[in-house]
Design a protein around this motif. Structure first.
Motif, PDB file in Angstrom:
ATOM      1  N   GLN A 125      32.146 -27.578  23.768  1.00  0.00           N
ATOM      2  CA  GLN A 125      31.208 -28.183  23.254  1.00  0.00           C
ATOM      3  C   GLN A 125      30.099 -26.993  23.241  1.00  0.00           C
ATOM      4  O   GLN A 125      29.233 -27.074  22.159  1.00  0.00           O
ATOM      5  N   LYS A 126      29.873 -26.279  24.518  1.00  0.00           N
ATOM      6  CA  LYS A 126      29.057 -25.117  24.474  1.00  0.00           C
ATOM      7  C   LYS A 126      29.397 -24.436  23.536  1.00  0.00           C
ATOM      8  O   LYS A 126      28.447 -23.697  22.994  1.00  0.00           O
ATOM      9  N   TRP A 180      36.454 -32.005  23.366  1.00  0.00           N
ATOM     10  CA  TRP A 180      35.363 -32.663  24.008  1.00  0.00           C
ATOM     11  C   TRP A 180      34.789 -31.889  25.099  1.00  0.00           C
ATOM     12  O   TRP A 180      33.826 -32.560  25.905  1.00  0.00           O
ATOM     13  N   ALA A 213      28.186 -25.537  20.125  1.00  0.00           N
ATOM     14  CA  ALA A 213      26.736 -25.390  19.913  1.00  0.00           C
ATOM     15  C   ALA A 213      26.288 -23.984  19.940  1.00  0.00           C
ATOM     16  O   ALA A 213      25.028 -23.746  19.078  1.00  0.00           O
ATOM     17  N   ASP A 214      26.937 -23.039  20.433  1.00  0.00           N
ATOM     18  CA  ASP A 214      26.380 -21.615  20.373  1.00  0.00           C
ATOM     19  C   ASP A 214      26.648 -21.099  18.991  1.00  0.00           C
ATOM     20  O   ASP A 214      25.984 -20.580  18.330  1.00  0.00           O
ATOM     21  N   ASP A 215      27.757 -21.507  18.513  1.00  0.00           N
ATOM     22  CA  ASP A 215      28.213 -21.471  16.972  1.00  0.00           C
ATOM     23  C   ASP A 215      27.344 -22.056  15.943  1.00  0.00           C
ATOM     24  O   ASP A 215      26.554 -21.305  15.236  1.00  0.00           O
ATOM     25  N   ILE A 216      26.667 -23.091  16.623  1.00  0.00           N
ATOM     26  CA  ILE A 216      25.641 -23.715  15.291  1.00  0.00           C
ATOM     27  C   ILE A 216      24.538 -22.668  15.483  1.00  0.00           C
ATOM     28  O   ILE A 216      23.654 -22.711  14.405  1.00  0.00           O
ATOM     29  N   GLU A 217      24.147 -22.359  16.591  1.00  0.00           N
ATOM     30  CA  GLU A 217      22.945 -21.633  16.623  1.00  0.00           C
ATOM     31  C   GLU A 217      22.945 -20.317  15.804  1.00  0.00           C
ATOM     32  O   GLU A 217      22.300 -19.853  15.103  1.00  0.00           O
ATOM     33  N   LYS A 249      26.124 -32.205  15.885  1.00  0.00           N
ATOM     34  CA  LYS A 249      25.420 -30.914  16.134  1.00  0.00           C
ATOM     35  C   LYS A 249      24.579 -30.347  14.891  1.00  0.00           C
ATOM     36  O   LYS A 249      23.464 -29.799  15.248  1.00  0.00           O
ATOM     37  N   ASN A 284      32.123 -34.192  15.499  1.00  0.00           N
ATOM     38  CA  ASN A 284      32.057 -33.191  16.423  1.00  0.00           C
ATOM     39  C   ASN A 284      30.973 -32.249  15.823  1.00  0.00           C
ATOM     40  O   ASN A 284      29.877 -31.873  16.369  1.00  0.00           O
ATOM     41  N   ARG A 292      21.642 -32.588  14.514  1.00  0.00           N
ATOM     42  CA  ARG A 292      20.559 -32.640  15.735  1.00  0.00           C
ATOM     43  C   ARG A 292      19.725 -31.328  15.400  1.00  0.00           C
ATOM     44  O   ARG A 292      18.598 -31.203  15.924  1.00  0.00           O
ATOM     45  N   THR A 293      20.357 -30.286  14.711  1.00  0.00           N
ATOM     46  CA  THR A 293      19.562 -29.105  14.531  1.00  0.00           C
ATOM     47  C   THR A 293      18.656 -28.786  13.074  1.00  0.00           C
ATOM     48  O   THR A 293      18.143 -27.932  12.808  1.00  0.00           O
TER      49      THR A 293
END
Length: 167
Positions: free
Chosen positions: A17-18, A12, A21-25, A49, A45, A52-53
């Motif tokens: 977390q960044k 966390w 988040a980059d992986d989700i992008e 994410k 976790n 949210r997207t």
């Protein structure tokens, strides 16, 4: 389950977390669909994410307590695009042929007795062009399994994050 996020604080921190988040992008770039499954969701976790997207997410965990913690987070965030499933990965993935765009595994494969079978079911459950996202796997220095399969997986997957697409 209620203290998991505090006990596993390395998951966390800001940098982790960044990175996720980059992986989700990247997942959004690599897949056309928005139908995801997170196997071993824990406290959410990856689930939150993805939600949210704009992904519709099936959160799967065998721990009823983890599901309850995640349920509280979903309620707090008003994430209506998440369905909770308190069942095993094997049960959830069976009979789901070509039904998912993305299947995620975060820090969970090493807990599964038949993780090769689960990965085979996950591949079958992907729509053509679907994506498997693996993060925090494997943990070869912490785990010594008699069957040696984690060593095999270590050669397949990058040490931190892997994206695998099957056509």
């Amino acid at each position: 389950a209620r203290i998991y996020d505090h006990v596993r604080s390395e998951l966390w921190n800001f940098y982790e977390q960044k990175r996720i988040a980059d992986d989700i992008e990247k997942i959004e770039e690599l897949t056309d669909g928005k139908d995801a499954v997170d196997i071993g969701s824990g406290t959410g976790n990856i689930v939150l994410k993805l939600a949210r997207t704009g992904f519709t997410v099936d959160a799967v965990d065998v721990s009823e307590e983890m599901i309850e913690v995640l349920r509280d987070k979903i309620t707090e965030e008003k994430a209506g695009n998440v369905a909770l499933h308190n069942e095993s990965a094997e049960n959830f993935l069976s009979n789901k042929a070509e039904s998912r765009d993305v299947i995620c595994f975060s820090s969970v494969l090493h807990h599964l007795p038949d993780y090769i079978g689960v990965l085979e079911n996950a591949i079958s459950a992907l729509k053509p062009g679907g994506l498997i996202y693996v993060v925090h796997e494997p943990l070869p220095k912490k785990i010594d399994r008699e069957d040696g399969n984690l060593s095999y997986l270590d050669k397949l997957l990058t040490p931190r994050t892997s994206f695998h697409s099957w056509k």
